[in-house]
Design a protein around this motif. Structure first.
Motif, PDB file in Angstrom:
ATOM      1  N   GLU A   1      46.184 -50.665   4.795  1.00 30.66           N
ATOM      2  CA  GLU A   1      45.649 -51.534   6.024  1.00 30.66           C
ATOM      3  C   GLU A   1      44.536 -50.955   6.921  1.00 30.66           C
ATOM      4  O   GLU A   1      43.741 -51.795   7.482  1.00 30.66           O
ATOM      5  CB  GLU A   1      46.898 -51.447   7.046  1.00 30.66           C
ATOM      6  CG  GLU A   1      48.284 -51.855   6.712  1.00 30.66           C
ATOM      7  CD  GLU A   1      49.373 -51.868   7.695  1.00 30.66           C
ATOM      8  OE1 GLU A   1      49.259 -51.176   8.839  1.00 30.66           O
ATOM      9  OE2 GLU A   1      50.542 -52.194   7.470  1.00 30.66           O
TER      10      GLU A   1
ATOM     11  N   LYS B   1      50.621 -47.197   2.732  1.00 23.91           N
ATOM     12  CA  LYS B   1      50.585 -48.574   3.571  1.00 23.91           C
ATOM     13  C   LYS B   1      49.554 -48.439   4.648  1.00 23.91           C
ATOM     14  O   LYS B   1      48.873 -49.205   4.757  1.00 23.91           O
ATOM     15  CB  LYS B   1      52.063 -48.552   4.225  1.00 23.91           C
ATOM     16  CG  LYS B   1      53.164 -48.918   3.201  1.00 23.91           C
ATOM     17  CD  LYS B   1      54.321 -49.302   3.963  1.00 23.91           C
ATOM     18  CE  LYS B   1      55.515 -49.424   2.763  1.00 23.91           C
ATOM     19  NZ  LYS B   1      57.091 -49.526   3.645  1.00 23.91           N
ATOM     20  N   VAL B   2      49.469 -47.232   5.391  1.00 24.78           N
ATOM     21  CA  VAL B   2      48.575 -47.210   6.401  1.00 24.78           C
ATOM     22  C   VAL B   2      47.273 -47.030   5.775  1.00 24.78           C
ATOM     23  O   VAL B   2      46.396 -47.762   6.436  1.00 24.78           O
ATOM     24  CB  VAL B   2      48.868 -45.717   7.074  1.00 24.78           C
ATOM     25  CG1 VAL B   2      47.878 -45.659   8.277  1.00 24.78           C
ATOM     26  CG2 VAL B   2      50.361 -45.889   7.844  1.00 24.78           C
TER      27      VAL B   2
ATOM     28  N   PRO C   1      44.322 -46.548  11.707  1.00 25.63           N
ATOM     29  CA  PRO C   1      43.896 -47.292  12.789  1.00 25.63           C
ATOM     30  C   PRO C   1      43.371 -46.033  13.728  1.00 25.63           C
ATOM     31  O   PRO C   1      42.740 -46.586  14.649  1.00 25.63           O
ATOM     32  CB  PRO C   1      45.156 -47.901  13.254  1.00 25.63           C
ATOM     33  CG  PRO C   1      46.256 -47.232  12.612  1.00 25.63           C
ATOM     34  CD  PRO C   1      45.628 -46.703  11.355  1.00 25.63           C
TER      35      PRO C   1
ATOM     36  N   LYS D   1      47.289 -52.916  18.206  1.00 28.70           N
ATOM     37  CA  LYS D   1      47.760 -51.848  17.932  1.00 28.70           C
ATOM     38  C   LYS D   1      48.018 -50.648  18.786  1.00 28.70           C
ATOM     39  O   LYS D   1      47.964 -49.585  18.226  1.00 28.70           O
ATOM     40  CB  LYS D   1      46.722 -51.249  16.210  1.00 28.70           C
ATOM     41  CG  LYS D   1      47.027 -52.287  15.388  1.00 28.70           C
ATOM     42  CD  LYS D   1      46.269 -51.627  13.965  1.00 28.70           C
ATOM     43  CE  LYS D   1      46.565 -52.625  12.697  1.00 28.70           C
ATOM     44  NZ  LYS D   1      46.040 -52.013  11.589  1.00 28.70           N
TER      45      LYS D   1
ATOM     46  N   GLU E   1      52.278 -44.540  12.769  1.00 28.12           N
ATOM     47  CA  GLU E   1      51.213 -44.361  12.042  1.00 28.12           C
ATOM     48  C   GLU E   1      50.242 -45.584  11.961  1.00 28.12           C
ATOM     49  O   GLU E   1      49.231 -45.669  11.658  1.00 28.12           O
ATOM     50  CB  GLU E   1      51.739 -43.980  10.690  1.00 28.12           C
ATOM     51  CG  GLU E   1      52.458 -42.670  10.597  1.00 28.12           C
ATOM     52  CD  GLU E   1      51.426 -41.366  10.780  1.00 28.12           C
ATOM     53  OE1 GLU E   1      50.116 -41.593  10.883  1.00 28.12           O
ATOM     54  OE2 GLU E   1      52.004 -40.232  11.111  1.00 28.12           O
ATOM     55  N   ARG E   2      50.851 -46.728  12.314  1.00 30.27           N
ATOM     56  CA  ARG E   2      50.179 -47.939  12.192  1.00 30.27           C
ATOM     57  C   ARG E   2      49.415 -48.087  13.564  1.00 30.27           C
ATOM     58  O   ARG E   2      48.842 -49.260  13.533  1.00 30.27           O
ATOM     59  CB  ARG E   2      51.113 -49.269  11.815  1.00 30.27           C
ATOM     60  CG  ARG E   2      51.678 -49.001  10.529  1.00 30.27           C
ATOM     61  CD  ARG E   2      52.372 -50.526  10.192  1.00 30.27           C
ATOM     62  NE  ARG E   2      51.768 -51.509  10.330  1.00 30.27           N
ATOM     63  CZ  ARG E   2      52.172 -52.530  10.844  1.00 30.27           C
ATOM     64  NH1 ARG E   2      53.218 -52.665  11.438  1.00 30.27           N
ATOM     65  NH2 ARG E   2      51.457 -53.788  10.729  1.00 30.27           N
ATOM     66  N   SER E   3      49.796 -47.216  14.447  1.00 31.59           N
ATOM     67  CA  SER E   3      49.030 -47.688  16.044  1.00 31.59           C
ATOM     68  C   SER E   3      47.838 -46.800  15.958  1.00 31.59           C
ATOM     69  O   SER E   3      47.295 -46.098  15.216  1.00 31.59           O
ATOM     70  CB  SER E   3      50.165 -47.008  16.771  1.00 31.59           C
ATOM     71  OG  SER E   3      49.786 -45.407  16.955  1.00 31.59           O
ATOM     72  N   ASN E   4      47.003 -47.212  17.020  1.00 35.92           N
ATOM     73  CA  ASN E   4      45.943 -46.579  17.231  1.00 35.92           C
ATOM     74  C   ASN E   4      45.736 -45.193  17.921  1.00 35.92           C
ATOM     75  O   ASN E   4      44.980 -44.528  18.339  1.00 35.92           O
ATOM     76  CB  ASN E   4      44.802 -47.493  18.021  1.00 35.92           C
ATOM     77  CG  ASN E   4      45.440 -47.935  19.220  1.00 35.92           C
ATOM     78  OD1 ASN E   4      46.193 -47.274  19.796  1.00 35.92           O
ATOM     79  ND2 ASN E   4      44.920 -49.314  19.706  1.00 35.92           N
TER      80      ASN E   4
ATOM     81  N   LEU F   1      56.819 -44.923  10.693  1.00 34.79           N
ATOM     82  CA  LEU F   1      55.511 -45.994  10.116  1.00 34.79           C
ATOM     83  C   LEU F   1      54.836 -46.745  11.399  1.00 34.79           C
ATOM     84  O   LEU F   1      53.822 -46.882  11.242  1.00 34.79           O
ATOM     85  CB  LEU F   1      56.140 -46.855   9.028  1.00 34.79           C
ATOM     86  CG  LEU F   1      55.219 -48.107   8.594  1.00 34.79           C
ATOM     87  CD1 LEU F   1      54.083 -47.420   7.909  1.00 34.79           C
ATOM     88  CD2 LEU F   1      55.920 -49.148   7.631  1.00 34.79           C
ATOM     89  N   THR F   2      56.135 -47.169  12.401  1.00 37.55           N
ATOM     90  CA  THR F   2      55.325 -47.670  13.529  1.00 37.55           C
ATOM     91  C   THR F   2      54.237 -47.049  14.001  1.00 37.55           C
ATOM     92  O   THR F   2      53.083 -47.537  14.515  1.00 37.55           O
ATOM     93  CB  THR F   2      56.355 -48.261  14.458  1.00 37.55           C
ATOM     94  OG1 THR F   2      57.434 -49.111  13.845  1.00 37.55           O
ATOM     95  CG2 THR F   2      55.876 -48.817  15.699  1.00 37.55           C
TER      96      THR F   2
END
Length: 374
Positions: free
Chosen positions: A118, A114-115, A121, A260, A297-300, A294-295
């Motif tokens: 996308e 998923k990361v 980040p 992010k 890993e989706r961040s910067n 997941l939250t």
């Protein structure tokens, strides 16, 4: 041979200098005075009841030439795992059979996919690594270096190991009457880990950024972690702020904004996530913990490690690396680095293939298990 000779040296020389009971008493005093302690197994969630951490009274023997070999391999080993973490196709191929039966690895792969889809980040990475070795003397009396594992997440025991090393240098100096020099190497992992975290925090260029330490629900080894936290605080003259929280607690406290940024408690930005948990299925008791990961890993924010590096940290990857042309792929023009890495490998076999070696390996594994049970 070297272990037997050292044991004789301890009994015939070192223990003649001072009574054993006196050395033990001082070792315990030293441990208490220097924070060589951990929580008890009966009270893993309390720091008001602690015990001296398990420690060797004298340093254990290890061939100096093998130690040098391990040290020489460390920088290339760290570099290799950095490359592995960013090799999407390799990681997916490596775990294609594992995820069929291993739920934990499958969940990590799902987050990684998923990361990756996308766009990862985080623009900076921090790798903290501990490589574990043994000396194999079964075929060579001088010993051969054999890698047991490489650990890139929740690298632990740095605080305790640094203090045990100080004790060993102290007691050997006193009993031998001289500084042991390189015979008892200076060991300062807290400094290394702390400086790594501090410079990662600086690299995010946010003086108000928080370091989030992801911890276990019940943490017997909390004091070892604190050494690193306090060292970072000292380096930053108190400017770095920490928040310690479990994955379960983070579920209700973390969110992403439209840039992010990883936000905790509605108004604080996390710029570095330092995992001292998250490496075991037991750390993910429900989908909530996986959603929280997941939250993150989706961040910067910099993740130490990010999900790609954790996925590169599996035993399956370690096994595949022993196969021909794998390490070479990442150092096509540097055979010296390849040799330094490969020179540490032990033989590792996968069990997914129907070949001549697999039944033999399974029988050997069964024999070892029966021996252990007996």
């Amino acid at each position: 041979m070297f272990a037997a000779e050292y044991g004789d040296y301890v009994s015939r020389y070192l223990l003649k200098k001072r009574p054993l009971e006196q050395i033990v008493e001082e070792a315990l005093d030293f441990a208490h005075c220097h924070g060589l302690a951990m929580r008890t197994s009966e009270n893993k969630d309390r720091s008001d009841i602690c015990q001296v951490a398990p420690m060797a009274l004298f340093p254990s023997p290890f061939p100096s030439h093998l130690l040098k070999q391990a040290v020489d391999a460390q920088d290339p080993m760290t570099e290799l795992y950095f490359y592995l973490a960013w090799d999407h196709d390799f990681l997916i191929e490596a775990h294609k059979d594992v995820i069929k039966t291993d739920v934990f690895t499958r969940k990590m792969v799902e987050i990684y996919e998923k990361v990756w889809a996308e766009g990862v980040p985080q623009t900076k990475s921090l790798v903290t690594q501990r490589a574990d070795y043994m000396a194999d003397i079964s075929k060579n009396s001088n010993g051969e270096l054999k890698q047991i594992e490489v650990n890139n997440i929740a690298v632990s025991m740095g605080g305790l190991a640094q203090r045990v090393s100080k004790w060993h240098r102290k007691i050997i100096t006193e009993l031998e009457g001289k500084d042991p020099g390189e015979k008892v190497p200076i060991n300062q992992p807290v400094d290394t880990l702390g400086e790594g975290l501090y410079h990662a925090w600086l690299a995010m260029e946010d003086p108000n950024g928080i370091i989030l330490v992801v911890v276990e629900d019940v943490n017997q080894n909390q004091l070892d972690q604190r050494f690193i936290e306090y060292h970072v605080s000292a380096l930053s003259e108190g400017n770095v702020k920490f928040i310690r929280a479990t994955l379960s607690e983070c579920a209700s406290r973390l969110k992403l904004n439209d840039k992010k940024d990883l936000i905790i408690d509605d108004d604080k930005r996390i710029t570095l996530v330092y995992f001292r948990s998250g490496y075991s299925p037991a750390n993910y008791s429900s989908d909530s913990e996986w959603d929280t990961r997941l939250t993150m890993e989706r961040s910067n924010a910099i993740k130490c490690p990010w999900i790609g590096l954790q996925l590169a940290n599996t035993k399956k990857v370690q096994q595949i690396l022993t196969q021909p042309k794998t390490v070479e792929k990442y150092f096509p023009e540097d055979p010296d680095k390849v040799q330094r890495i490969r020179g540490t490998f032990a033989s590792i076999w996968g069990l997914e293939h129907d070949d001549d070696a697999t039944p033999t390996t399974r029988r050997w594994e069964k024999t070892l298990q029966q021996t252990h049970n007996n």
